[in-house]
Design a protein around this motif. Structure first.
Motif, PDB file in Angstrom:
ATOM      1  N   LEU A 128      36.679  -6.748  65.794  1.00  0.00           N
ATOM      2  CA  LEU A 128      35.915  -6.012  64.774  1.00  0.00           C
ATOM      3  C   LEU A 128      35.880  -6.764  63.455  1.00  0.00           C
ATOM      4  N   GLY A 129      36.339  -8.012  63.460  1.00  0.00           N
ATOM      5  CA  GLY A 129      36.153  -8.858  62.290  1.00  0.00           C
ATOM      6  C   GLY A 129      37.389  -9.091  61.445  1.00  0.00           C
ATOM      7  N   ALA A 130      38.533  -8.525  61.853  1.00  0.00           N
ATOM      8  CA  ALA A 130      39.722  -8.651  61.008  1.00  0.00           C
ATOM      9  C   ALA A 130      40.430  -9.982  61.250  1.00  0.00           C
ATOM     10  N   ARG A 131      40.742 -10.690  60.158  1.00  0.00           N
ATOM     11  CA  ARG A 131      41.559 -11.891  60.272  1.00  0.00           C
ATOM     12  C   ARG A 131      42.979 -11.463  60.628  1.00  0.00           C
ATOM     13  N   PRO A 132      43.795 -12.409  61.137  1.00  0.00           N
ATOM     14  CA  PRO A 132      45.157 -12.021  61.535  1.00  0.00           C
ATOM     15  C   PRO A 132      45.923 -11.268  60.445  1.00  0.00           C
TER      16      PRO A 132
ATOM     17  N   SER B  61      41.086  -5.335  66.928  1.00  0.00           N
ATOM     18  CA  SER B  61      41.001  -5.518  65.476  1.00  0.00           C
ATOM     19  C   SER B  61      40.318  -6.851  65.149  1.00  0.00           C
ATOM     20  N   GLY B  62      40.703  -7.916  65.842  1.00  0.00           N
ATOM     21  CA  GLY B  62      40.076  -9.215  65.630  1.00  0.00           C
ATOM     22  C   GLY B  62      38.611  -9.181  66.021  1.00  0.00           C
TER      23      GLY B  62
ATOM     24  N   GLN C 268      44.711  -9.341  58.134  1.00  0.00           N
ATOM     25  CA  GLN C 268      44.175  -7.979  58.035  1.00  0.00           C
ATOM     26  C   GLN C 268      44.634  -7.133  59.216  1.00  0.00           C
ATOM     27  N   THR C 269      44.672  -7.760  60.401  1.00  0.00           N
ATOM     28  CA  THR C 269      45.153  -7.043  61.577  1.00  0.00           C
ATOM     29  C   THR C 269      46.596  -6.617  61.370  1.00  0.00           C
TER      30      THR C 269
END
Lengths: 328, 318
Positions: B226-230, B223-224, B232-233
């Motif tokens: 693919l660009g997700a901040r914590p 998830s990280g 968002q993850t």
């Protein structure tokens, strides 16, 4: 321009030096393989590029920008994980579109892009399925599409073919290679399978104990290993120890010789005893012992086969004996 | 070494004891074994467990004669209608609101604990975690509640500690609030809430921890990657994957709060909860039908709750 640069990068876990002073330079558009036995530091290097690990020393640059203080979500690289790491609660299309959703793209737009990426890996029409309904090879492609849809500048692949059976693996090797040529993205590929590394990569870095032992083209690594470890691990080549080489040539350096270049002859510089024979289809593998040195020789199927326990003489062309670095 | 001579025994005669013969019969008829194994629990579940529940359900369709105080054994929905009288409906609303608040607070407190236990705790830390979570369960429920009464009382340790910190005004300001305030924490709805959360917490931590343990680290890394901040993850990957655990935990905290009658009896205001209403109606008042109708309410609420949870896809990742 270099896609990825390591400048004396180390990653230590307490006393364990997972990566120890590695410097490397991966060119843009290159298919770069990191090859080594398990625990050799190749996966940690990949994780350092992705940002899952932070170096204890050294600098990492991606397209010239220092990234050692950048979290994974701020790096323009994407990873295909060894276990694929597909999200089980999302269907295939939402898995592939995940990065675009995070980037704030609308539903229709990101689904269209995801469908295109699925087409690229020849999985169009699978969008509505859950990852659990796919086979291993299909999951692998979804993981690939999920990374590629974000148009990364570097694609990291962590043993992506390890879980597949032989036939599927060979097929995926070709597909990955052609995909890389088509997209011209820099691929960094971690594997412990020398055949895979040699057949796919433009350049290979051989890892052992957290260090790079040799970097070069597959031909370099295969025919011109610099140290016995590379000869043994990569090419399953015969390694002749320094003492033996000194007796044969007068030079005190280790040397290697490819099993297919070793010939059984009536007369030759080296005598050995046959300890085993195995049928490989195209050739017969003869296991030999010359004093303390174990050797293998590949005989073409039409050649006369020695008997087990027989004493034979070994011969080769002068150019086939490859001298390596001393003291390694 | 001495040689031991063995006589060959015909298989039919080998161990002709009664145990062996029973084993032989069961081996030849595996269905008999399954019936024997399942019969006692099936009888227990069917007759004692579901049977009593059915008896309860039947009672709720009778009514009480308010002149004679006797139960009229005729089918009627009057008793259920009585639940909707403001005084009774208040009790239901109060209990459900409390159960919701307790479940939400338990989930919020449990998640970080469970996350730490699932991802980071190893070896001795892990043992310490289980000990810390389970130990309160080993002591008597009543002892814990009375201990809390002392902690929360006006002369209790909490007030004393706040006095020491010159923060008593904060407590007084809080107690002055309507509904959740009161004379002291031990006689306020907030006190009931605190003790409910304390007592049911382990039932929330353990299922969440089990759910988080099944989420591989690579999933969070992906998830990280693919660009997700914590954050968002957490929202898009961790929470959905842990949701079955949160739902399982909330089934415990929610239903236990709905049915409990001891905690609000000892700590809190004189306003009733469903459990207390059941207790009073079947005891002092002798109104068994209304007590039964009250007891059916948590069952219905839990049914609706599970249905909504399923609709929301809480069990999809199981």
């Amino acid at each position: 321009m270099s896609a990825v640069t390591f400048d004396h990068v180390s990653r230590h876990f307490g006393a364990v030096k997972a990566v120890d002073g590695v410097s490397l330079d991966i060119a843009e558009g290159e298919f770069f393989a990191m090859l080594g036995p398990s625990g050799s530091g190749k996966t940690t290097c990949l994780r350092l590029i992705a940002g899952f690990e932070r170096p204890t020393a050294g600098n990492i640059r991606i397209f010239g920008d220092p990234v050692q203080n950048l979290p994974p979500y701020k790096r323009n690289v994407n990873t295909v994980f060894q276990d694929y790491a597909l999200f089980p609660h999302l269907n295939v299309i939402d898995n592939v579109a995940y990065g675009l959703m995070i980037a704030g793209q609308g539903r229709r737009q990101r689904h269209a892009a995801a469908e295109e990426a699925l087409e690229l890996v020849r999985l169009s029409g699978y969008g509505a399925r859950k990852p659990s309904e796919l086979s291993g090879g299909q999951r692998q492609r979804v993981a690939l599409a999920r990374a590629l849809v974000n148009k990364p500048r570097v694609l990291l692949l962590d043993e992506p073919l390890g879980a597949l059976d032989l036939r599927l693996r060979e097929q995926m090797q070709e597909e990955l290679k052609s995909l890389q040529r088509q997209l011209r993205i820099t691929f960094v590929f971690v594997t412990h399978d020398q055949g895979e590394a040699l057949s796919m990569a433009d350049r290979v870095a051989v890892f052992d104990h957290g260090q790079i032992i040799q970097t070069g083209t597959p031909e370099d690594i295969y025919f011109r290993p610099e140290v016995p470890f590379v000869a043994d691990f990569v090419g399953s080549s015969n390694v002749l120890p320094e003492a033996l080489v000194a007796r044969l040539t007068g030079e005190s350096r280790p040397a290697s010789i490819r099993p297919e270049r070793l010939k059984l002859a009536a007369e030759g510089p080296l005598r050995a005893r046959v300890t085993g024979l195995s049928f490989l289809g195209l050739a017969t593998r003869v296991s030999l012992e010359a004093g303390d040195t174990r050797l293998t020789c590949l005989l073409p199927q039409d050649a006369a086969r020695p008997a087990e326990g027989e004493d034979v003489a070994l011969d080769w062309e002068p150019g086939d004996l490859h001298m390596m670095k001393a003291g390694a | 070494m001495s040689m031991v001579r063995t006589e060959a025994i015909p298989p039919q005669e080998r161990g002709a004891g009664i145990g062996t013969r029973i084993s032989d019969v069961l081996w030849r008829h595996p269905a008999v074994l399954i019936v024997l194994l399942l019969l006692p629990p099936a009888l227990w579940l069917g007759i004692i467990y579901l049977g009593s529940l059915f008896a309860l359900l039947v009672q709720s369709f009778f009514s009480i004669d308010h002149f004679t105080g006797l139960i009229r054994y005729e089918f009627t929905l009057d008793t259920y209608a009585e639940l909707f009288r403001p005084s009774n409906f208040d009790i239901i609303l109060r209990t459900v609101t409390m159960a919701i608040c307790v479940s939400l607070a338990s989930a919020a407190i449990s998640f970080p604990i469970a996350y730490f236990a699932a991802r980071y705790a190893r070896g001795a830390w892990r043992a310490l975690f289980y000990l810390g979570i389970m130990m309160p369960l080993w002591s008597s429920y009543l002892v814990k509640i009375y201990a809390w009464k002392l902690i929360l009382a006006k002369e209790g340790i909490l007030t004393w500690a706040l006095q020491g910190l010159h923060l008593e005004w904060l407590l007084d300001a809080f107690l002055a609030l309507p509904v959740i305030g009161g004379n002291s924490l031990s006689v306020s709805t907030t006190g009931t809430f605190i003790v409910f959360v304390y007592v049911w917490l382990p039932f929330m931590v353990l299922p969440i921890q089990a759910a988080l343990e099944r989420v591989p680290t690579s999933m969070l890394e992906a998830s990280g990657d693919l660009g997700a901040r914590p954050g968002q993850t957490f929202r898009h990957v961790l929470l959905p994957l842990a949701l079955p655990g949160v739902i399982a935990g909330s089934i415990f905290t929610f239903s236990l709060t709905l049915g409990d009658y001891i905690i609000p009896q000892i700590i809190g205001t004189s306003r009733l909860f469903i459990g207390q209403a059941v207790y009073q109606h079947q005891g002092i008042a002798g109104n068994i039908p209304l007590a039964a109708a009250f007891a059916v309410v948590p069952i219905l609420i839990m049914g609706v709750y599970l249905w909504i949870a399923k609709r929301m896809g809480a069990f999809d990742a199981l």
